[in-house]
Structure formats: C-alpha cells, structure tokens
Enzyme design. Structure first.
Site, short mmCIF file in Angstrom:
data_model
loop_
_atom_site.label_atom_id
_atom_site.label_comp_id
_atom_site.label_asym_id
_atom_site.label_seq_id
_atom_site.Cartn_x
_atom_site.Cartn_y
_atom_site.Cartn_z
CB SER A 80 98.44 37.45 96.69
OG SER A 80 98.83 37.35 98.04
CE LYS A 102 96.37 38.10 100.70
NZ LYS A 102 97.81 37.83 100.55
CB SER A 145 101.69 38.48 98.91
OG SER A 145 101.71 37.62 97.80
#
Lengths: 490, 96
Positions: free
Chosen positions: A153, A77, A177
C-alpha cells in the site's frame, strides 16, 4: 544530476559546508514534483508553504546545527498523523480531516531531527491493497513505466523516492506494504521488527502486524533513517523497550561467514523465472563475498495468506469501527437517526476493498465462527512463527525474492481480490512472525522493471539485515539505476 | 456448497454498521464465499494444543498512573467535527 542522487549524509555535509541550502533542497523537491507528479501521482497533499517557511528558518542555523536529519526533505505516508496537515489514509472518509490534533511519534522524531515534511504520500485506502489502485484519490504509478503499478500500500512512498521527488520517505507495512512497493519501484524498504518503531499516530489497520519503516535510495540512508525513528515510546504499549543500536555502524561491508537460509517455498514454481534467476544470481554474489547459503524450509508458508487475511481483516473491522461520523471525517447528509448516520457515513466514506475486509473481519469474529476462523488463524500464526524461529537457530538471515513477479499493469488484477492478495505471499509471513525484512534492488526484468531481493532477520536484529543488504548493494550496480521519467533528469 | 448466504452477509453488514445495497450484498456473498472457501485450507492443519499467537512479542500490559493531565483543548477537539454545538459533538437523535 539531481541533488537527491546524493546520500543523506552527503547532503548533510553539503549543507554543513554551505555548498547548498535547505531552501535549495526543498525547492528541488517541489520542482521535481511539478515536473513529474502529474504522471506519478505520488502525493495526496503537499505542505509547500509551511515547508518553504521552515527551510528559510533552518537556513539561519545552517552550519551550526547537527540535528540528525537537519534540512532533509521527507515525504510521509498519508496514514501517519501530522499535526495541522491533512491526513486522509487514502480514504474519502477522511477527505476533510484537515486539522489533525497531534503528530505521530515518528513525526515528532522527524521534527526533533529537523527534517522538512514535503507532503503526504499516496496509498491504498487504509493501507489495504497491493497496487495503489485502492487509493480513493488517484492511483500512484510506477516511475519506471507509468503503465504499471508502483505496488502498495505504500506505493506513493516508494514511487516518490524512485522518481526523485524526495530523497527518502516513511511507509507502513502490514503484509508487505513497504517491501513490495520498494521492490516494484527499485528502492530500499525496510519493515522493522514488530515493536521497534512506535505506532502511536499511525492510523491502525491491523494492530498486531502494522509497523512503520523507511524507504530510501540506499541501504545506508535506510539505516540512517531507522536510527532516528526507532525506539521505545510510552504512548505505544506495543513498542518494545529494547536498545536501539547504531545501524549505520553495522554496515561493515563484511559478510564473510554469514549463514544464509533460502526457503525452498520462496523459489517454487509460482515464482516468475526472471525473479528466480535474479535471486539465484544474488546468492552467487553472496558466495563470492564469502557468505554461505543452504536450502531451508518454512513448511507453513502456504498457509500464511489465509492466516493473514483472517487476522488482518478481523483486526481491521475492530480498528475501523472508530470511523463513525461523530468526531471527524465523513458524515452522510440528511441522516435522521444515529444508526442511519453510522451506516450511511461508513457506506459513503469507504471504498469497496475496505468494505470487503470489514465484512470478512466482522464475519470471522462473529458468534459461531470465531473459533473456526479467527482462533484457528491465530494458532496457525504460531506454527508460522515457529518455522522462522527454527531457521534462525542455525542461520543469520533468510534470503528470497520480495515478490513472485515484477510490477504488473494498472488494471490487470483489480477485479479479482484473490489474485491481488497473492502478490504478498512472500512478504506476509514476515509480518506474522514479527521479524524484520528489507527489500533491495537485485535486477531488472526484460521489460525494464525492477526486481527486489528480500532479506529477513531475527527479532530485533535489523543490524544483520542491514549488513547483509549493504554488502550486496556495494558489490552491485542495480541501486544506481534511475528511471528515465520526464523532466530535467530524463 | 456455499459457506455464506446473502442473509448472513446482510446480518454481518448490520453488525459492521455498513449500509449495503442489494447488489453489493450479492457481490459480497460471492467474494466472501471465495475468500472463506480458500481460507478453509487451514483445516488441513492439526492445531490441537497449539497456543494462539495474539502478539509476537512477550508483552505485558503496561499501566500508567491514572492522573489527569492536559492533552487536547475542547475547542481544538471540535475542529474536525462534522457538527457541534455548545462545545459538544452534535449527532442526530439516538432514540427513535
């Protein structure tokens, strides 16, 4: 069949026996990215040249190196700092942050375990969002149907695994997330206990809630990856000095006598009937496997959303003060004073959602309002945490849906922050309590979109969460289904 | 009754070092008001005597020895800077 439909352990065995090479795996990853990422948009930055060179280097050692993740290609990420590899956190503020000076501790651990970083994964800007539509690059899409959001996210992290671009990835979870996008994309995502995994090098959103965790195709892969990244780190004063057990050894496929609590608040009217049915079927499956379940209550659940937005935004407003245009990132052109530089660099570098949360947080912390909002929210957090502690006195795990609905359409909720926030209503309490939670596939909607089952454990008891998740997974077929996205795997 | 005025929003934006337009000030006034109004549901709860949770784990402050050690070279630290000169970050004048 894609190589990435094998488990990580199977891939390692194939590497060890020289049936495949590290270069094969890395090529497979970029080939798939070329085929589908124009549509899925899971990656912000690729690491192709360096990854291919590393693959060649590792291939020289193939068969003689038993490093834990030897040769396995991973996506990371984009809020996890990677030395020398651009790290943007999905923000235009960091568009030019090409040369981070160090690796996050988790990345160091991946490197020591000899995995190969394929690239940096798309996300809502600074991890603030539930759909990936707040990415300031391009919004990632759901591989099951690209008209739908992948969640957020960590939308890129979940979509990349579901689309077969990488066999596993890292995400981060502040209010859901990791688990929410894992549910939307039909993969396995775990938020570890707060303090289990070092946050050193994770670009901070809300420091008392943020945790890094693994996203994978299966529970076994997930446990395998957590073993590698968990543990105390002297560089993170909030990392816990607690032993890390072997999570893969916990996968006994035996849940006889397991006591499951099912919060009535998690199957209320607000939860979509298809999701409710999938969860009820999962509970029946657990009964067949010899576990028992009973309805329990987490009475303060309905206050979690408010508590979360006040606390996370307050922490974010402080954390994001570091983006000042001095040392790295955006600086507005033609600024005449220091103050103007701060004000305009931030105004030009941040997107709307980030600004909204900085504003909310600054307001909640400002003189005259601190006690009414911030302190009040911290007190309610205590009540929410106590709810969980009480249930864990009598039950081994808590089970419910990960999200109230399956994935929604791109653009559906983008104009209304409050409806968007409501997506995280079942995942947020877990972060507030600091306990671990996993999302695993437990069905599909009529529209063919995945549904996620959330399993929550007590502090530092990821082992029981994994055991429960694994037994269910092995008794069902949902995790074997793959999206029929374009390219060779179609 | 609105919880927050446009003037307050401008004041908060200044505290947050965020330049906002007149139009943004209006949008934020409405949106923050909605969020804060919703968040006031917390007032339904009696939290008299409830300890606030700052961290979920019982953490103690960890102090390390204050010893100099090598971390990042000056040259590397300047690599990502928007502007630098003579080995230092360069910024516009602080005093007006």
């Amino acid at each position: 069949m894609s190589l990435f439909e094998h488990s990580l352990r199977e891939l390692q065995e194939k590497l060890h026996n020289k049936e495949i090479s590290v270069s094969d795996l890395v090529e497979e990853s970029y080939k798939r990215i070329n085929e589908v990422d124009g549509e899925v948009q899971a990656f912000i930055t690729l690491n192709e040249e360096a990854a291919k060179a590393k693959a060649k280097e590792l291939d020289e050692q193939r068969g003689n190196d038993d490093a834990k993740l030897f040769g396995l290609p991973i996506g990371v990420k984009d809020n996890i700092v990677t030395k020398g590899l651009r790290t943007t956190a999905g923000s235009q503020f960091l568009r030019n942050f090409e040369d981070p000076l160090y690796d996050a501790t988790v990345v160091q651990k991946l490197n020591e375990a000899k995995s190969v970083t394929i690239g940096k994964l798309n996300m809502d800007e600074f991890a603030m969002g539930s759909s990936n539509e707040n990415s300031s690059y391009a919004a990632a899409r759901n591989p099951w149907n690209t008209d739908y959001v992948p969640g957020g996210s960590s939308g890129g992290s979940a979509a990349a695994v579901a689309a077969g671009e990488v066999p596993y990835s890292l995400g981060s979870d502040t209010g859901g997330s990791i688990r929410q996008p894992a549910a939307y994309c039909g993969v396995v995502g775990l938020k570890p206990t707060y303090g289990r995994v070092s946050r050193f090098g994770l670009i901070a959103f809300a420091s008392s809630l943020d945790q890094i965790g693994p996203i994978t195709n299966t529970v076994e892969d997930n446990a395998f990856l957590l073993e590698t990244i968990a543990g105390y780190d002297k560089m993170d004063s909030t990392s816990a000095n607690v032993d890390v057990p072997s999570y893969t050894e916990a996968l006994t496929n035996d849940v006889k006598g397991l006591k499951i609590g099912v919060p009535k608040e998690y199957l209320s009217e607000g939860v979509n009937p298809e999701v409710r049915e999938a969860v009820q079927n999962a509970l029946k499956k657990y009964e067949e496997l010899g576990a028992t379940w009973e309805e329990v209550s987490l009475p303060h659940s309905k206050y979690a959303l408010s508590t979360y937005y006040l606390l996370s935004s307050s922490e974010a407003s402080a954390n994001l003060a570091r983006f000042d245009g001095v040392r790295y990132g955006k600086r507005a052109d033609d600024v005449e004073s220091m103050l103007e530089m701060f004000m305009r660099s931030r105004a030009e570098g941040f997107g709307d959602e980030v600004k909204r949360r900085i504003m909310l947080g600054t307001f909640a912390l400002s003189s005259g309002y601190y006690d009414a909002y911030y302190k009040k929210a911290q007190q309610v957090r205590t009540l929410i945490k106590n709810d969980f502690e009480k249930v864990f006195e009598d039950y081994d795990v808590i089970v419910g849906p990960t999200t109230p609905t399956p994935a929604f359409k791109v653009g559906d909720k983008v104009d209304d922050p409050m409806t968007m926030y409501a997506n995280d209503i079942l995942t947020i309490p877990v972060n507030l309590a600091g306990v671990p939670g996993i999302s695993i596939p437990c069905g599909f909607s009529e529209d063919g979109l995945p549904i996620g089952l959330q399993i929550i454990g007590n502090h530092f008891d990821e082992s029981t969460v994994y055991r429960a998740a694994h037994a269910y997974e092995q008794a069902t077929e949902f995790h074997k289904q793959r999206p029929s996205l374009g390219g060779a795997n179609a | 009754m609105s919880r927050i005025s446009k003037e307050e929003v401008k004041h908060v934006a200044n505290l947050a070092r965020l330049a906002i337009s007149e139009e943004e000030a209006e949008t934020f006034t409405k949106q923050l008001d909605d969020i804060i109004t919703y968040a006031e549901q917390l007032n339904e709860l009696d939290t008299e005597g409830v300890e606030p949770t700052t961290h979920v784990l019982d953490l103690k402050n960890v102090m390390r020895k204050d010893e100099p050690k090598k971390w990042i070279e000056q040259e590397d630290a300047l690599n990502n800077a928007p502007d630098h000169q003579d080995g230092q970050f360069k910024v516009p004048s602080v005093l007006e």
